[in-house]
Design a protein around this motif. Sequence first.
Motif, short mmCIF file in Angstrom:
data_model
loop_
_atom_site.label_atom_id
_atom_site.label_comp_id
_atom_site.label_asym_id
_atom_site.label_seq_id
_atom_site.Cartn_x
_atom_site.Cartn_y
_atom_site.Cartn_z
N SER A 184 72.82 84.93 15.70
CA SER A 184 73.22 85.98 14.94
C SER A 184 73.56 85.29 13.47
N THR A 185 74.04 84.22 13.20
CA THR A 185 74.57 83.50 12.04
C THR A 185 73.40 82.83 11.35
N VAL A 186 72.28 82.93 11.92
CA VAL A 186 71.22 82.14 11.26
C VAL A 186 69.81 83.08 10.88
N ALA A 187 69.45 82.83 9.88
CA ALA A 187 68.32 83.58 9.19
C ALA A 187 66.86 83.14 9.92
N VAL A 188 66.79 81.90 10.10
CA VAL A 188 65.65 81.49 10.83
C VAL A 188 65.83 81.03 12.34
N THR A 189 65.02 81.99 13.11
CA THR A 189 65.22 81.85 14.70
C THR A 189 65.30 80.29 15.25
N THR A 190 64.25 79.63 15.08
CA THR A 190 64.25 78.30 15.68
C THR A 190 65.22 77.28 14.94
N LYS A 191 65.26 77.04 13.81
CA LYS A 191 66.00 75.99 13.16
C LYS A 191 66.84 76.56 12.14
N LYS A 193 68.24 76.01 8.68
CA LYS A 193 67.93 75.24 7.78
C LYS A 193 69.30 74.38 7.10
N THR A 194 70.23 74.95 7.01
CA THR A 194 71.30 74.45 6.49
C THR A 194 72.03 73.30 7.30
N THR A 195 71.78 73.26 8.58
CA THR A 195 72.22 72.12 9.46
C THR A 195 71.21 71.25 10.04
N ASP A 196 70.10 71.82 10.13
CA ASP A 196 68.79 70.99 10.46
C ASP A 196 68.96 71.08 11.84
N VAL A 197 69.39 72.14 12.73
CA VAL A 197 69.77 72.29 14.16
C VAL A 197 68.38 72.91 14.95
N ASP A 198 67.76 72.27 15.61
CA ASP A 198 66.64 72.66 16.30
C ASP A 198 67.07 72.96 17.78
N PHE A 199 66.98 74.29 18.10
CA PHE A 199 67.99 74.76 19.03
C PHE A 199 67.24 74.69 20.37
N THR A 200 66.01 74.42 20.42
CA THR A 200 65.08 74.31 21.72
C THR A 200 65.01 72.52 21.90
N GLU A 201 64.89 71.80 20.89
CA GLU A 201 64.57 70.66 21.00
C GLU A 201 65.10 69.76 22.45
N VAL A 202 66.36 70.07 22.60
CA VAL A 202 67.15 69.45 23.75
C VAL A 202 66.75 69.90 25.22
N LEU A 203 66.64 71.25 25.02
CA LEU A 203 65.85 71.94 26.24
C LEU A 203 64.62 71.63 26.81
N HIS A 216 67.90 76.03 37.99
CA HIS A 216 68.31 76.69 36.52
C HIS A 216 66.83 76.58 35.61
N LEU A 217 65.57 76.17 36.13
CA LEU A 217 64.44 76.17 35.21
C LEU A 217 63.98 77.52 34.74
N GLN A 218 64.23 78.47 35.47
CA GLN A 218 63.40 79.74 34.88
C GLN A 218 64.57 80.25 33.67
N GLU A 219 65.94 80.16 34.09
CA GLU A 219 66.67 80.49 32.98
C GLU A 219 66.41 79.71 31.62
N VAL A 220 66.32 78.56 31.81
CA VAL A 220 66.06 77.48 30.54
C VAL A 220 64.79 78.10 29.90
N SER A 225 62.07 80.60 25.40
CA SER A 225 61.33 81.85 24.77
C SER A 225 62.08 82.63 23.63
N TYR A 226 63.44 82.83 23.77
CA TYR A 226 64.36 83.57 23.00
C TYR A 226 64.31 82.94 21.66
N PHE A 227 64.50 81.44 21.56
CA PHE A 227 64.63 80.84 20.15
C PHE A 227 63.38 80.61 19.69
N THR A 228 62.22 80.87 20.24
CA THR A 228 60.84 80.88 19.69
C THR A 228 60.15 81.99 18.69
#
Length: 233
Positions: A184-191, A193-203, A216-220, A225-228
């Motif tokens: 909700s605080t990020v304009a770009v869904t996946t990353k 840009k101000t902190t260079d956080v890739d939200f799905t990289e680790v998962l 937990h695989l299905q929930e992951v 999918s939510y972040f893509t």
Amino acid sequence: LGILYEQKGDDQKFIVYTKKAVELYSQLQNNDSPTNYKSRATLLENVARKLDAQKEYEQALVYHQQSIELWELSGDNVELAIELNNYSVNQVYRKAYPEATATVQRSLALLIEHAPRSSYYVTALSNMSNYQLYTKNFTYAQKCAEEALTIDGNRKATKINLANALLMQGKYDAAWEIYRAVVSTVAVTTKDKTTDVDFTEVLERLMSEKLIPAQHLQEVQKVISYFTPKSGQ
């Protein structure tokens, strides 16, 4: 010259001339002084950082280790802790997860003594939280992320670490609450840009290395999918 080539974007010449500078420093009469050790350690750290960015992790390893040795000789425990933390990231890239945990633990011990509650300490704690996901120590991953956020509650990467740790323990509602709050605080869904956080990289990496608990695989997959970004976004 190395700095000039870095500004021009010529990484190879930056590395060559930075290494030459290290050689020159080692030939000076005061090459065993703390100041000289610090100068050489910083230069070697820069070479390691550049090689890590190029994904030349095995080459970077050598320069990280040399830099650490010089920081130890310099007596600058905070800079030593910072470079240990940098080295731990290299170890994770090379899938040396237990070694990375040990390295960042050493960094944290130094920072607790010499720079408690500093940004460096928060970064090391956040990294420790992340690394515990790869060794399946999910409760400790949660603990480290929570401690880091008590010091700096604005770090999105640390919030994602916490959410990932909760997700791996089956605490789905708590995890999703964090994921949605971050998005909700990020304009770009996946990353971000101000902190260079890739939200799905680790998962995604945990999935590729088959480190996700089966239950937990299905929930992951739902989280990824939510972040893509959807087509057309």
